[in-house]
Design a protein around this motif. Structure first.
Motif, mmCIF file in Angstrom:
data_model
loop_
_atom_site.group_PDB
_atom_site.id
_atom_site.type_symbol
_atom_site.label_atom_id
_atom_site.label_comp_id
_atom_site.label_asym_id
_atom_site.label_seq_id
_atom_site.Cartn_x
_atom_site.Cartn_y
_atom_site.Cartn_z
ATOM 1 N N UNK A 258 48.887 10.816 55.245
ATOM 2 C CA UNK A 258 48.837 9.304 53.557
ATOM 3 C C UNK A 258 48.694 8.931 52.533
ATOM 4 N N UNK A 259 49.200 10.334 52.536
ATOM 5 C CA UNK A 259 49.506 10.794 50.691
ATOM 6 C C UNK A 259 50.776 9.753 50.806
ATOM 7 N N UNK A 260 51.389 10.080 51.850
ATOM 8 C CA UNK A 260 52.968 9.436 51.549
ATOM 9 C C UNK A 260 52.991 8.440 51.796
ATOM 10 N N UNK A 261 52.761 7.965 53.034
ATOM 11 C CA UNK A 261 52.635 6.920 53.630
ATOM 12 C C UNK A 261 51.726 5.211 52.248
ATOM 13 N N UNK B 119 38.325 7.270 54.947
ATOM 14 C CA UNK B 119 39.117 7.203 55.540
ATOM 15 C C UNK B 119 38.785 5.982 56.507
ATOM 16 N N UNK B 120 37.880 5.822 57.095
ATOM 17 C CA UNK B 120 37.850 4.836 58.260
ATOM 18 C C UNK B 120 37.311 3.480 57.436
ATOM 19 N N UNK B 121 37.387 3.392 55.717
ATOM 20 C CA UNK B 121 37.704 2.060 54.630
ATOM 21 C C UNK B 121 38.997 1.928 54.826
ATOM 22 N N UNK C 185 42.969 21.733 59.730
ATOM 23 C CA UNK C 185 44.679 20.783 59.319
ATOM 24 C C UNK C 185 45.097 19.994 59.871
ATOM 25 N N UNK C 186 44.123 19.719 61.122
ATOM 26 C CA UNK C 186 44.022 18.109 61.214
ATOM 27 C C UNK C 186 43.932 17.013 60.659
ATOM 28 N N UNK C 187 42.869 17.493 59.770
ATOM 29 C CA UNK C 187 42.535 16.087 58.985
ATOM 30 C C UNK C 187 43.614 16.371 58.130
ATOM 31 N N UNK C 188 44.269 17.802 57.264
ATOM 32 C CA UNK C 188 45.081 17.854 56.464
ATOM 33 C C UNK C 188 46.337 16.763 56.655
ATOM 34 N N UNK C 189 46.543 16.966 58.233
ATOM 35 C CA UNK C 189 48.299 16.475 58.400
ATOM 36 C C UNK C 189 47.919 14.908 58.541
ATOM 37 N N UNK C 190 46.814 14.454 58.371
ATOM 38 C CA UNK C 190 46.645 12.557 58.277
ATOM 39 C C UNK C 190 46.405 12.360 56.790
ATOM 40 N N UNK C 191 45.236 13.930 56.089
ATOM 41 C CA UNK C 191 45.801 13.128 54.939
ATOM 42 C C UNK C 191 46.912 13.250 54.095
ATOM 43 N N UNK D 41 42.995 7.667 61.357
ATOM 44 C CA UNK D 41 42.367 7.983 63.363
ATOM 45 C C UNK D 41 42.830 9.480 62.564
ATOM 46 N N UNK D 42 44.028 10.490 62.690
ATOM 47 C CA UNK D 42 44.240 12.007 62.385
ATOM 48 C C UNK D 42 43.455 12.515 61.397
#
Length: 129
Positions: A38-41, A103-105, A29-35, A5-6
């Motif tokens: 997710x790269x960690x989670x 990202x949605x998938x 920046x916002x997209x980078x935070x979300x990515x 979502x981020x």
């Protein structure tokens, strides 16, 4: 799901034609935070839930999917640059907007997964873990 979502919010900020470079940078920046999250989670969840015999394969598969995504993005960029004149804003909006699809998938796919053993243990549900 939160990470997706981020990321999608960041992509929307980037794709909207505001004619503002600073708005585009904020979206990055916002997209980078979300990515980044997710790269960690995603690998952490995989390592907790996959049997130990398959952890290396799943980790390699995760990296392979990243590589295939980069490969696909190069071809999308090539096709858009070839068919759409550089003076039109949709030449950069299409490749950036298409980032919302995986990202949605990923976000929707997270709805089908069980809670991790770590989460269950932290919430006192030891018998389910």
């Amino acid at each position: 799901m939160i990470c997706s979502s981020i990321f999608i919010i960041g992509v929307i900020i980037e794709t909207i034609n505001t004619h503002s470079r600073s708005a585009f940078y904020v979206g990055r920046v916002v997209a980078g935070l979300g990515l980044g999250r997710s790269s960690v989670v995603v690998p952490m969840f995989s390592s907790e839930m996959v049997p130990k015999e398959m952890r290396g394969q799943i980790g390699s598969f995760y990296q392979l999917m990243f590589t295939i995504g980069i490969f696909t993005s190069y071809w999308v960029d090539y096709g858009v640059a070839k068919d759409i004149p550089g003076t039109q804003s949709r030449q950069w909006q299409i490749p950036i907007g298409l980032q919302m699809l995986p990202a949605g998938l990923l976000g929707l796919g997270m709805l089908t997964l069980k809670e991790s053993t770590r989460w269950l243990t932290q919430h006192g549900r030891h018998e389910e873990a």
